[in-house]
Scaffold this motif. Structure first.
Motif, mmCIF file in Angstrom:
data_model
loop_
_atom_site.group_PDB
_atom_site.id
_atom_site.type_symbol
_atom_site.label_atom_id
_atom_site.label_comp_id
_atom_site.label_asym_id
_atom_site.label_seq_id
_atom_site.Cartn_x
_atom_site.Cartn_y
_atom_site.Cartn_z
ATOM 1 N N GLY A 197 0.780 -1.232 0.000
ATOM 2 C CA GLY A 197 0.000 0.000 0.000
ATOM 3 C C GLY A 197 0.810 1.279 0.000
ATOM 4 N N GLU A 198 2.123 1.195 -0.248
ATOM 5 C CA GLU A 198 2.936 2.399 -0.288
ATOM 6 C C GLU A 198 2.726 3.146 -1.601
ATOM 7 N N THR A 199 2.753 4.468 -1.518
ATOM 8 C CA THR A 199 2.661 5.332 -2.690
ATOM 9 C C THR A 199 3.792 6.339 -2.613
ATOM 10 N N SER A 200 4.504 6.539 -3.731
ATOM 11 C CA SER A 200 5.631 7.469 -3.744
ATOM 12 C C SER A 200 5.446 8.538 -4.804
ATOM 13 N N VAL A 201 5.906 9.760 -4.487
ATOM 14 C CA VAL A 201 5.906 10.888 -5.403
ATOM 15 C C VAL A 201 7.338 11.405 -5.465
ATOM 16 N N TYR A 202 7.902 11.511 -6.676
ATOM 17 C CA TYR A 202 9.274 11.984 -6.868
ATOM 18 C C TYR A 202 9.238 13.337 -7.561
ATOM 19 N N TYR A 203 10.139 14.240 -7.164
ATOM 20 C CA TYR A 203 10.148 15.595 -7.713
ATOM 21 C C TYR A 203 11.526 16.210 -7.528
ATOM 22 N N GLN A 204 11.756 17.354 -8.185
ATOM 23 C CA GLN A 204 12.996 18.107 -8.013
ATOM 24 C C GLN A 204 12.768 19.125 -6.913
ATOM 25 N N GLU A 205 13.573 19.067 -5.856
ATOM 26 C CA GLU A 205 13.433 20.051 -4.787
ATOM 27 C C GLU A 205 14.223 21.302 -5.146
ATOM 28 N N THR A 206 14.080 22.361 -4.375
ATOM 29 C CA THR A 206 14.649 23.661 -4.740
ATOM 30 C C THR A 206 16.165 23.648 -4.903
ATOM 31 N N GLY A 207 16.865 22.743 -4.230
ATOM 32 C CA GLY A 207 18.319 22.648 -4.375
ATOM 33 C C GLY A 207 18.750 21.830 -5.577
ATOM 34 N N GLY A 208 17.792 21.293 -6.342
ATOM 35 C CA GLY A 208 18.118 20.530 -7.540
ATOM 36 C C GLY A 208 18.173 19.031 -7.347
ATOM 37 N N LEU A 209 18.067 18.550 -6.103
ATOM 38 C CA LEU A 209 18.125 17.110 -5.851
ATOM 39 C C LEU A 209 16.788 16.441 -6.153
ATOM 40 N N ILE A 210 16.831 15.158 -6.434
ATOM 41 C CA ILE A 210 15.608 14.382 -6.592
ATOM 42 C C ILE A 210 15.129 14.019 -5.195
ATOM 43 N N ALA A 211 13.919 14.413 -4.866
ATOM 44 C CA ALA A 211 13.343 14.179 -3.538
ATOM 45 C C ALA A 211 12.068 13.362 -3.683
ATOM 46 N N TYR A 212 11.556 12.910 -2.556
ATOM 47 C CA TYR A 212 10.328 12.112 -2.599
ATOM 48 C C TYR A 212 9.494 12.312 -1.348
ATOM 49 N N TYR A 213 8.205 12.047 -1.519
ATOM 50 C CA TYR A 213 7.275 11.823 -0.423
ATOM 51 C C TYR A 213 6.770 10.408 -0.610
ATOM 52 N N GLN A 214 6.667 9.666 0.467
ATOM 53 C CA GLN A 214 6.173 8.291 0.386
ATOM 54 C C GLN A 214 5.148 8.065 1.486
ATOM 55 N N ARG A 225 2.174 4.544 9.187
ATOM 56 C CA ARG A 225 3.217 5.494 9.537
ATOM 57 C C ARG A 225 2.923 6.895 9.018
ATOM 58 N N GLY A 226 2.244 6.983 7.878
ATOM 59 C CA GLY A 226 1.956 8.275 7.267
ATOM 60 C C GLY A 226 2.986 8.648 6.221
ATOM 61 N N TRP A 227 3.091 9.943 5.946
ATOM 62 C CA TRP A 227 4.020 10.429 4.930
ATOM 63 C C TRP A 227 5.432 10.539 5.486
ATOM 64 N N VAL A 228 6.404 10.079 4.729
ATOM 65 C CA VAL A 228 7.827 10.266 5.025
ATOM 66 C C VAL A 228 8.445 10.939 3.806
ATOM 67 N N SER A 229 9.563 11.607 3.994
ATOM 68 C CA SER A 229 10.198 12.297 2.868
ATOM 69 C C SER A 229 11.708 12.181 2.970
ATOM 70 N N GLY A 230 12.370 12.480 1.863
ATOM 71 C CA GLY A 230 13.823 12.437 1.815
ATOM 72 C C GLY A 230 14.329 12.785 0.434
ATOM 73 N N VAL A 231 15.634 12.653 0.231
ATOM 74 C CA VAL A 231 16.250 12.889 -1.072
ATOM 75 C C VAL A 231 17.004 11.624 -1.492
ATOM 76 N N LEU A 232 17.193 11.484 -2.797
ATOM 77 C CA LEU A 232 17.905 10.329 -3.340
ATOM 78 C C LEU A 232 19.315 10.722 -3.736
ATOM 79 N N GLY A 233 20.309 10.004 -3.236
ATOM 80 C CA GLY A 233 21.695 10.141 -3.671
ATOM 81 C C GLY A 233 22.229 11.553 -3.723
ATOM 82 N N LYS A 234 23.222 11.733 -4.594
ATOM 83 C CA LYS A 234 23.902 13.009 -4.724
ATOM 84 C C LYS A 234 23.675 13.634 -6.094
ATOM 85 N N GLY A 235 22.889 13.006 -6.958
ATOM 86 C CA GLY A 235 22.669 13.507 -8.312
ATOM 87 C C GLY A 235 21.889 14.798 -8.307
ATOM 88 N N HIS A 236 22.210 15.681 -9.215
ATOM 89 C CA HIS A 236 21.475 16.934 -9.358
ATOM 90 C C HIS A 236 20.698 16.899 -10.658
#
Length: 84
Positions: free
Chosen positions: A6-23, A28-39
């Motif tokens: 039942g997990e759902t993820s949304v990926y987007y570019q955050e203001t610093g240019g990193l790929i971020a997500y909400y899941q 547990r509810g919504w969690v968020s973070g960024v992926l790796g070091k890629g811009h």
């Protein structure tokens, strides 16, 4: 969306240019973070492919050098990244 858990993820570019997500994680509810070091390059949006049979998720984006880069999630192993 992952039917098994039942997990759902949304990926987007955050203001610093990193790929971020909400899941959304049931219980547990919504969690968020960024992926790796890629811009991500300006004016580019990530695209995702979910493989329901393996549970793998791939996130593709244009990096700052103009190349197509990717993150791929492998259940039990985590994320890896690279450039095509």
């Amino acid at each position: 969306y992952t039917p098994g858990d039942g997990e759902t993820s949304v990926y987007y570019q955050e203001t610093g240019g990193l790929i971020a997500y909400y899941q959304w994680q049931p219980g547990r509810g919504w969690v968020s973070g960024v992926l790796g070091k890629g811009h991500e390059a300006a004016d580019s949006s990530p695209a995702t492919v979910d493989d329901q049979s393996t549970g793998e998720t791939s996130v593709y984006y244009e990096n700052a050098a103009g190349s197509i880069a990717w993150f791929q999630f492998h259940p039990g192993k985590g994320w890896e990244e690279g450039v095509l």
